[in-house]
Design an enzyme around this catalytic site. Structure first.
Site, PDB file in Angstrom:
ATOM      1  N   TYR A   1      -5.542  10.063  -4.668  1.00 15.64           N
ATOM      2  CA  TYR A   1      -5.338   9.185  -5.839  1.00 15.64           C
ATOM      3  C   TYR A   1      -4.957  10.026  -7.065  1.00 15.64           C
ATOM      4  CZ  TYR A   1      -8.072   5.864  -3.003  1.00 15.64           C
ATOM      5  OH  TYR A   1      -8.545   5.060  -2.007  1.00 15.64           O
TER       6      TYR A   1
ATOM      7  N   TRP B   1      -6.926   5.360 -12.349  1.00 13.74           N
ATOM      8  CA  TRP B   1      -7.247   4.018 -11.845  1.00 13.74           C
ATOM      9  C   TRP B   1      -8.248   3.381 -12.789  1.00 13.74           C
ATOM     10  CZ3 TRP B   1      -4.607   6.608  -8.216  1.00 13.74           C
ATOM     11  CH2 TRP B   1      -3.935   5.895  -7.228  1.00 13.74           C
TER      12      TRP B   1
ATOM     13  N   TRP C   1     -10.904   0.958 -12.779  1.00 16.10           N
ATOM     14  CA  TRP C   1     -12.378   0.951 -12.740  1.00 16.10           C
ATOM     15  C   TRP C   1     -12.945   2.335 -12.450  1.00 16.10           C
ATOM     16  CZ3 TRP C   1     -15.710  -1.838  -8.485  1.00 16.10           C
ATOM     17  CH2 TRP C   1     -15.171  -1.687  -7.210  1.00 16.10           C
ATOM     18  N   ASP C   2     -12.185   3.166 -11.735  1.00 21.05           N
ATOM     19  CA  ASP C   2     -12.614   4.568 -11.563  1.00 21.05           C
ATOM     20  C   ASP C   2     -12.781   5.233 -12.918  1.00 21.05           C
ATOM     21  OD1 ASP C   2     -10.795   3.820  -9.147  1.00 21.05           O
ATOM     22  OD2 ASP C   2     -11.910   5.558  -8.436  1.00 21.05           O
TER      23      ASP C   2
ATOM     24  N   ASP D   1     -10.232  -3.275  -1.410  1.00 16.70           N
ATOM     25  CA  ASP D   1      -8.920  -3.581  -0.859  1.00 16.70           C
ATOM     26  C   ASP D   1      -8.888  -4.367   0.457  1.00 16.70           C
ATOM     27  OD1 ASP D   1      -8.509  -1.844  -2.983  1.00 16.70           O
ATOM     28  OD2 ASP D   1      -7.267  -0.438  -1.872  1.00 16.70           O
TER      29      ASP D   1
ATOM     30  N   GLU E   1     -16.096   9.587  -1.310  1.00 17.52           N
ATOM     31  CA  GLU E   1     -15.699   8.283  -1.849  1.00 17.52           C
ATOM     32  C   GLU E   1     -16.633   7.179  -1.334  1.00 17.52           C
ATOM     33  OE1 GLU E   1     -11.724   7.367  -0.606  1.00 17.52           O
ATOM     34  OE2 GLU E   1     -11.519   5.660  -1.977  1.00 17.52           O
TER      35      GLU E   1
END
Ligand code: DGY
Length: 420
Positions: free
Chosen positions: A29, A33, A35-36, A159, A383
């Site tokens: 990634y 991003w 919300w990250d 997702d 993660e």
């Protein structure tokens, strides 16, 4: 040599810092991003408060004119990620994607502000109007049917969870053309969504592009529209936290409180009596998804739990040793390592814990914290994790896992050493 886990977590945040914004993880990634980024800010706030506010500023600087805060901000083009800015064609400078992501920012901004109100007041005053505009966008554009709706599974942040299967079945992914995925070059493909899902993800992006990312048209005509319990509860909680922040700034918060009341009144629409739980709903057909997962349990974050949900929570949680799984372990569809179809996500656990704590359920909060900490102490800042045996999954050295170690999971383990 092992290193103190707090120091390791701080190092991960610093290493993923690209100057004002933070990558979720290197490789998989390579952009900012939504919300990250809010979780990154919460983590930074434990040791560098100005840097925390910079993260929120950078995120909100890419807000669209209609109020939406996009899910990806493509600061620095990187061929290692697909689909990049050319595929989205959503405009912006820097370019962005054309959908949003779970609006956790107001809730985490409140936690950051409360760490040091005096030092934070001016920074809060600068971001508050942008957060209000974003919440208004959710209310006016995505909540037109009552609960918060998503127009793409990526908008949910969860997702490929089973919640979306029913809506995905109606999306034609057969005409998207050839493309090369990059995610499966970074992590084990068995931990990622399948090709049939990616085909449909791209069809939805292509539709958005075809209508010039007109968000109201995407809601009314797009190939996918589902009520998301996860975002509904996150938004409900965030409306409340935004109103608290408004009070702190002596603002009139009637409009925000109105959004909160309206959204809470819509919750019966996503309660499925047959399932005895909150459930995602396909808003094109009116059908429930009939899957119980972490989206439903986020009801605890919004003070919207019910006794039947308590029973379901304990059944699902007691079926695995580590954390609350993203999908029901007793459902045939459960897949312990495949992204949002089973694994436990420390970041979601941290949101659930905020809810448990606020409800006075210290027993649940302590248990979840201990199990989440065990995962990280055993297997690092991954993660997500297999909830049956703690196998680390997805990207490593992950920003939000490091952030929640510093803010929540690691609080009893100041001196703990990593397993490595
Ligand atoms: C991805 O690329 O997997 C992201 O979750 C999309 O936001």
């Amino acid at each position: 040599m092992t290193m103190d886990l707090h120091e390791q977590a701080r190092q991960i945040l610093r290493q993923n810092d690209r100057g004002g914004y933070t990558l979720p993880t290197h490789g998989l990634y390579p952009y900012q991003w939504n919300w990250d980024s809010a979780f990154a800010a919460w983590g930074f706030a434990t040791f560098d408060l100005p840097r925390a506010w910079d993260e929120i500023d950078t995120l909100l600087a890419s807000q669209w004119d209609d109020g939406m805060v996009p899910h990806i901000i493509f600061h620095d083009p990187d061929p290692g990620y697909f689909p990049g800015p050319d595929v989205w064609s959503a405009g912006g400078d820097p370019a962005t994607s054309g959908i949003s992501q779970p609006p956790v920012a107001a809730t985490l901004v409140r936690l950051i502000y409360e760490m040091n109100p005096d030092a934070s007041r001016d920074r809060l005053a600068a971001v508050y109007p942008k957060l209000v505009e974003w919440h208004r966008w959710w209310h006016e554009v995505r909540c037109v049917h009552g609960p918060a709706a998503i127009v793409h599974p990526w908008e949910s942040g969860r997702d490929n969870c089973p919640d979306w299967d029913i809506g995905m079945a109606n999306v034609d992914g057969s005409k998207v053309g050839d493309y090369t995925r990059r995610d499966t070059g970074h992590v084990d493909p068995s931990m990622r969504p399948k090709k049939s899902e990616y085909d449909r993800y791209l069809a939805m992006v292509q539709f958005g592009k075809s209508v010039g990312w007109d968000q109201k048209r995407i809601v009314s005509e797009g190939p996918f529209l589902m009520a998301d319990p996860g975002i509904t509860f996150i938004l409900l909680r965030a409306h409340h936290d935004l109103a608290v922040l408004g009070h702190a700034l002596d603002q009139d918060t009637d409009e925000i409180e109105g959004w909160e009341t309206t959204l809470r009144a819509a919750l019966p629409m996503i309660w499925n009596d047959d399932l005895q739980g909150y459930d995602a709903k396909d808003l094109r057909t009116g059908k429930f998804a009939r899957f119980l997962g972490s989206g439903a349990f986020l009801a605890y974050l919004a003070n919207a739990a019910r006794p039947e949900l308590d029973t379901q929570l304990m059944r699902v949680w007691n079926a695995v040793p580590y954390g609350i799984p993203s999908a029901d372990p007793e459902a045939p569809i459960f897949d312990a390592r495949r992204y949002w179809r089973g694994p436990t996500w420390p970041v979601v656990n941290s949101l659930l814990a905020i809810g448990f704590r606020d409800m006075g359920r210290a027993d649940l909060e302590v248990r979840l914290r201990r199990e989440t900490a065990e995962l990280i102490m055993k297997n690092g800042f991954s993660e997500y994790f297999d909830p049956t045996d703690a196998t680390p999954c997805g990207g490593a050295n992950f920003t939000w896992t490091a952030a929640i170690w510093l803010t929540w999971a690691g609080q009893d383990y100041e001196q703990a050493k990593g397993a490595a």
